[in-house]
Structure formats: C-alpha cells, structure tokens
Enzyme design. Structure first.
Site, PDB file in Angstrom:
ATOM      1  N   LYS A 195       0.841  -1.196   0.000  1.00  8.58           N
ATOM      2  CA  LYS A 195       0.000   0.000   0.000  1.00  8.58           C
ATOM      3  C   LYS A 195       0.876   1.246   0.000  1.00  8.58           C
ATOM      4  O   LYS A 195       1.576   1.521   0.980  1.00  8.58           O
ATOM      5  CB  LYS A 195      -0.909   0.042   1.239  1.00  8.58           C
ATOM      6  CG  LYS A 195      -1.949   1.152   1.089  1.00  8.58           C
ATOM      7  CD  LYS A 195      -2.600   1.538   2.383  1.00  8.58           C
ATOM      8  CE  LYS A 195      -1.866   2.613   3.116  1.00  8.58           C
ATOM      9  NZ  LYS A 195      -1.766   3.922   2.437  1.00  8.58           N
ATOM     10  N   GLU A 268      10.066   0.672  10.341  1.00  3.69           N
ATOM     11  CA  GLU A 268      11.058   1.715  10.030  1.00  3.69           C
ATOM     12  C   GLU A 268      10.361   3.035  10.292  1.00  3.69           C
ATOM     13  O   GLU A 268       9.493   3.436   9.512  1.00  3.69           O
ATOM     14  CB  GLU A 268      11.473   1.646   8.553  1.00  3.69           C
ATOM     15  CG  GLU A 268      12.071   0.324   8.134  1.00  3.69           C
ATOM     16  CD  GLU A 268      13.531   0.185   8.512  1.00  3.69           C
ATOM     17  OE1 GLU A 268      14.126   1.166   8.983  1.00  3.69           O
ATOM     18  OE2 GLU A 268      14.068  -0.921   8.353  1.00  3.69           O
ATOM     19  N   CYS A 302      13.458  10.582   6.821  1.00 10.32           N
ATOM     20  CA  CYS A 302      13.438  10.054   8.190  1.00 10.32           C
ATOM     21  C   CYS A 302      14.802  10.202   8.857  1.00 10.32           C
ATOM     22  O   CYS A 302      14.883  10.405  10.057  1.00 10.32           O
ATOM     23  CB  CYS A 302      13.003   8.604   8.169  1.00 10.32           C
ATOM     24  SG  CYS A 302      13.898   7.650   6.948  1.00 10.32           S
TER      25      CYS A 302
END
Ligand code: NAD
Length: 489
Positions: A195, A268, A302
């Site tokens: 997704k 993650e 990130c």
C-alpha cells in the site's frame, strides 16, 4: 601585448546569477483519469475513490481507489494463491531473472518515473532523477543477485519464504520505499500486497506496468491504494508479515494490533538525527553536508540531519557560512532542473511544519530564513535555521519532517554524545572531523542505526538501514534486509 590581451570587449559581469527556467517536459508521463487496484495481475474496480494532486500547484492529477476490507482481502488472497502455487517453487535463479528484468525496465523508464515522482510528490526532479530512480533500480539489481544465493547468505539455516508480506510505505520516497520493500521480499520467494501512501500513489501504480512488462507471474505483486484505513485493513488481514515504514505513532499502533498474532513485523519509523560538526572538520564540505542533510527532499527524510551540533569554537563561523549558503538555494517548481528545494508534500504536512516552527519561535529560538519568493499555489516552506535552541524545545525533540534545522552547540565529544543521544529516536547521525579515531570513538557511542562520517544521506542497497528505540526495528538493505522475509529451521 598580444591581440588577445588587447581585445577590448569583455563579457559583461552579470549582476545576479539568475538561471533561466529549465523545466523537464511532462509529456513523457501518461496519467489515467482513474485507477483501480492491481490485484492478481489485473485492474480491479474499487467502490470508492479520492483525488490525488500535485502539491506544487494543487492541480488534480487522477482519481485513486480507496480500497476497503473486501478489496484488501481479495488482494491478500491473490498473493496467497501466487505464493502457494508457483512463486516459491520457481527456481531461485528464475526469480532472480524477474528481478533483474524489473531493474532494467526501471532504468529504461527512469525519466518517466522521475517526472511522475516529482509531479505527484513535489520533490525536485534533480533528486528523483539522480537519487530516487537510480537507487530504486539498484535495489532490484542488488536483491536479484541474492535470490539464488540464500543458502550461502544463511548457511546451515535452510531459509524459506515467510509467505505473503503486507507492506505499507510513506510518501517521502514513494518508488524508492517500494523498491526497498518489494525487492528483498521477492528475492526471498514471498509475494506481496503493498500500500503506497495516499498522497503519492502514482509511481506505485505505474510500477504495475513494469510488473506486467517483466511478465512477473500474476499475484506476486499486488498494489492496493487508500489512506490509513486501507493500511489498517492490511495489518488485520491474513498476511504472514507486515513491513511498515512511516510515523512512530502509527508504528506503535500496528505493533499493538499485531501483538500475540504470530505475524512478523518490521518497523522503520521516524528520526531526529544529530549532525555533529567538530572544529577540525573541513568546514566548507561540512556546510554542504548540513545542507544536504536537512534540505534534501524538503527535509522529508526520516534520517534527516535535523539537529546540528556545532563545536562552540567554530559556532559563529559555521552559522555565518550556513546562512550564506542558504541564500543560494533555489526553491520552486519541482520539475525545474535548477530547483534545490521543491514543494511540501501535502497541506497537512505544511500545517505540521508551521505549527512546530511557531512553537520554536514561541519557546525563544531565533529563526533565519533566506529571502526567497515562494509560489502562490501549492504548499511551500522556505529553508529555515533556528539558533539559540535549547534541548528541551519541541524543535529539538520532535520530528518536523520539513526543511527546518535546529542548531545546538557542544564543547567536548562527551557532551556531543550526550546531546545527540538525548532523543527518543535512534535512526541516524553524522560526524564531521578529520580524525579517524574520533569518528570510531563517536560511532561506538552514538545510539543510531546509521552513522555517516564526513558525508550525509548516502545510501547503498548493500548497506543495512534501520533504527533503535522509537525509530523502529528490523533492517532494510544488505543481507540483513533479507532476514525479515525468511523463516529458518
Ligand atoms: P504515516 O505513519 O502517517 O503513514 C505511513 C503509511 O502508513 C501511509 O501509507 C499511511 O496511509 C499508512 N497508515 C496510516 N495510518 C495507518 C494505520 N492506522 N494502519 C496502517 N497503516 C496506516 O507516516 P507519513 O506521515 O506518511 O510518513 C512520514 C513518517 O515516516 C515520518 O515519521 C518518517 O520519519 C517516517 N519514515 C521512516 C523511514 C525509515 O526508513 N525509518 C523512511 C521514510 C519515512
């Protein structure tokens, strides 16, 4: 005097260094008006749709399916069918061939993918062209190489596939995150239901065409689109493993949901990395590293170096150089090849950045933004530096996920370690010094999954990536990246 020296006409010295617009052509990309769900090698009509836009102009691009529980279940059933009747039995060297094929098609179609990525996500074309696409292809090449060597990667452990992997990815590197997820899963003999994030589904949907072109057996890769509700359905569905990349908040909710189910999980999550600059570093290079660390991809990274720790003795000089460098950053059209900083991915993200920046000002930090004209439409935020930041401020603690840098100082390496580790996260860090011994000393003490030395934001498919603490668990990339997709005896 020679003729050359006597020649009077000299090229006029330009007063400014304005570039002419250099937009990448959009016509290489074809976008359908409406997309279904890619399930079992076919397009399945969905009941509900939403509109995906270009964040740089707010222009609607396509209608995207919002997959509900039944549609997610159908996709998982298709993946199960493919896992049990074929894919795992295909010889590993044949599996490798499919992955090599996908990698080569991505290379061949890289301009098309890069334009679409920038259009739907807002990142500068220079980055999608030179970073996202080459790395995505490299990931498939790399894991293609492992597909027939699993017995050597894990000797005496009889590796076998986990089965069906549900994979949920964020919007900051849409195709690259897809590659990080799909390549190791397939190499290990699994099938997947992936997704993409709701704001950036288009490159994942174009990837379905790559899958078709590579003649991958149907059901091996299934793509379901939709928002968090679709993600939650996928988590609850009959998959054997969930691989999630996204926010810590959602990661924690998924972990709670899966506790006791026996489903495997890798997370993650977010980060608040320290980029640590010692006074013996090559400062001009470090400035480039700082800029790359936080303004690359608008700071939607990130592992962004969002906390700059500068040794006190070079603080003034470093901040002055950084501000000067910031003035040269070009903010604007993501499809312009000269753009350094593109659009913020969504209105919601822009609001989050604004809120945290306001909090930084209210708490007493000093803000600097270079003069730059932001486009009227779309979502934009100027590159920002905060000085006078205390460790307790929200801008030093929370992940902003935008082009905002918080500068702190330190005197000794011990203090740098203490400050760098003073965060709930532990994804990445950077160290800038000319001393190799100091780099090793720091690396042994920093609680971060990835540590860069005298560089930042470097990625390679052979190098594992992942976090400690609230940055999650599990590694992607390298031989480590295969493990979550394998069962062992
Ligand atoms: P997010 O958690 O809101 O969304 C990530 C994905 O999860 C999206 O596809 C979303 O639709 C889906 N999702 C949302 N709610 C869900 C639910 N309840 N159940 C299942 N799925 C759900 O995060 P975001 O804002 O899209 O992405 C930014 C975050 O991702 C940042 O915190 C960033 O640090 C993190 N990130 C981490 C890495 C890494 O490798 N560690 C890489 C990229 C981004």
């Amino acid at each position: 005097m020679t003729d050359v020296e006597k020649r009077p006409s000299r090229a006029p010295v330009p007063s400014g260094w304005e570039y002419a617009p250099a937009p990448e052509a959009r016509d290489i990309v074809h976008i359908d008006e409406r997309y279904g769900l890619y399930v079992g090698g076919e397009w399945l009509e969905a009941k509900e749709h939403y509109t995906t836009i270009s964040p740089s102009s707010e222009e609607p691009l396509a209608e995207i399916a919002q997959a509900g529980p039944e549609e997610v279940a159908t996709a998982v059933a298709a993946a199960r069918e493919a896992a049990e009747n074929g894919w795992a039995e295909i010889s590993p060297s044949e599996r490798a061939k499919y992955l090599f094929r996908i990698a080569r098609i991505l290379q061949e179609r890289s301009r098309e993918f890069a334009v679409l990525e920038s259009l739907n996500g807002g990142k500068p074309i220079r980055e999608s062209r030179d970073v996202d696409l080459p790395l995505a292809a490299a990931h498939f090449f790399y894991y293609a190489g492992w597909a027939d060597k699993l017995e050597y990667a894990f000797p005496n452990r009889r590796p076998r596939p986990v089965g069906v992997a549900g994979q949920i990815i964020p919007w900051n590197f849409p195709l690259l995150m897809l590659a990080w997820k799909i390549a190791p899963a397939l190499a290990a003999g699994n099938t997947v239901v992936l997704k993409p994030a709701e704001t950036t589904p288009l490159t994942a949907l174009l990837f379905c065409d790559v899958v078709r072109q590579a003649e991958l057996p149907s059901g091996v890769v299934n793509i379901v689109t939709g928002d968090g509700r679709t993600g939650a359905e996928l988590v609850r569905s009959e998959v054997d493993k969930i691989a999630f990349t996204g926010s810590t908040e959602v990661g924690k909710a998924i972990q709670r949901e899966l506790a006791g189910t026996g489903k495997r999980l890798t997370l993650e999550l977010g980060g608040k990395a320290a980029n640590i600059i010692f006074d013996d570093c090559a400062l001009d290079q470090a400035i480039e590293g700082i800029v790359n660390g936080i303004y690359f991809n608008q700071g939607h990274v990130c592992c962004a170096g969002s906390r700059l720790l500068v040794q006190e003795s070079i603080y003034e000089q470093a901040v002055a150089k950084l501000k000067r460098r910031l003035k040269t950053l070009r903010v604007g059209d993501p499809l312009d090849k000269n753009t350094d900083v593109g659009a913020i991915n969504s209105k919601q993200q822009l609001e989050k950045i604004r809120e945290l920046v306001e909090a930084g000002e209210a708490e007493g930090a000093e803000i600097y933004q270079p003069p730059c004209r932001l486009p009227e439409n779309g979502y934009w935020f100027a590159p920002t530096v905060f000085t006078n930041v205390a460790q307790s401020y929200r801008i030093a603690q929370e992940e902003i996920f935008g082009p905002v840098l918080s500068v702190l100082t330190f005197r000794t390496p011990e203090e740098a370690i203490e400050k760098a580790n003073n965060t709930p996260y532990g994804l990445s860090a950077g160290v800038w010094t000319e001393k190799g011994s100091r780099i090793l000393w720091m690396a042994g003490r920093l609680r971060a999954g990835v540590i860069w030395a005298n560089t930042y934001n470097r990625f390679d498919p052979s190098s594992p990536f992942g976090g400690y603490k609230e940055s999650g668990f599990g590694r992607e990339g390298g031989r480590h990246g295969l493990e979550p997709y394998l069962e062992f005896e």
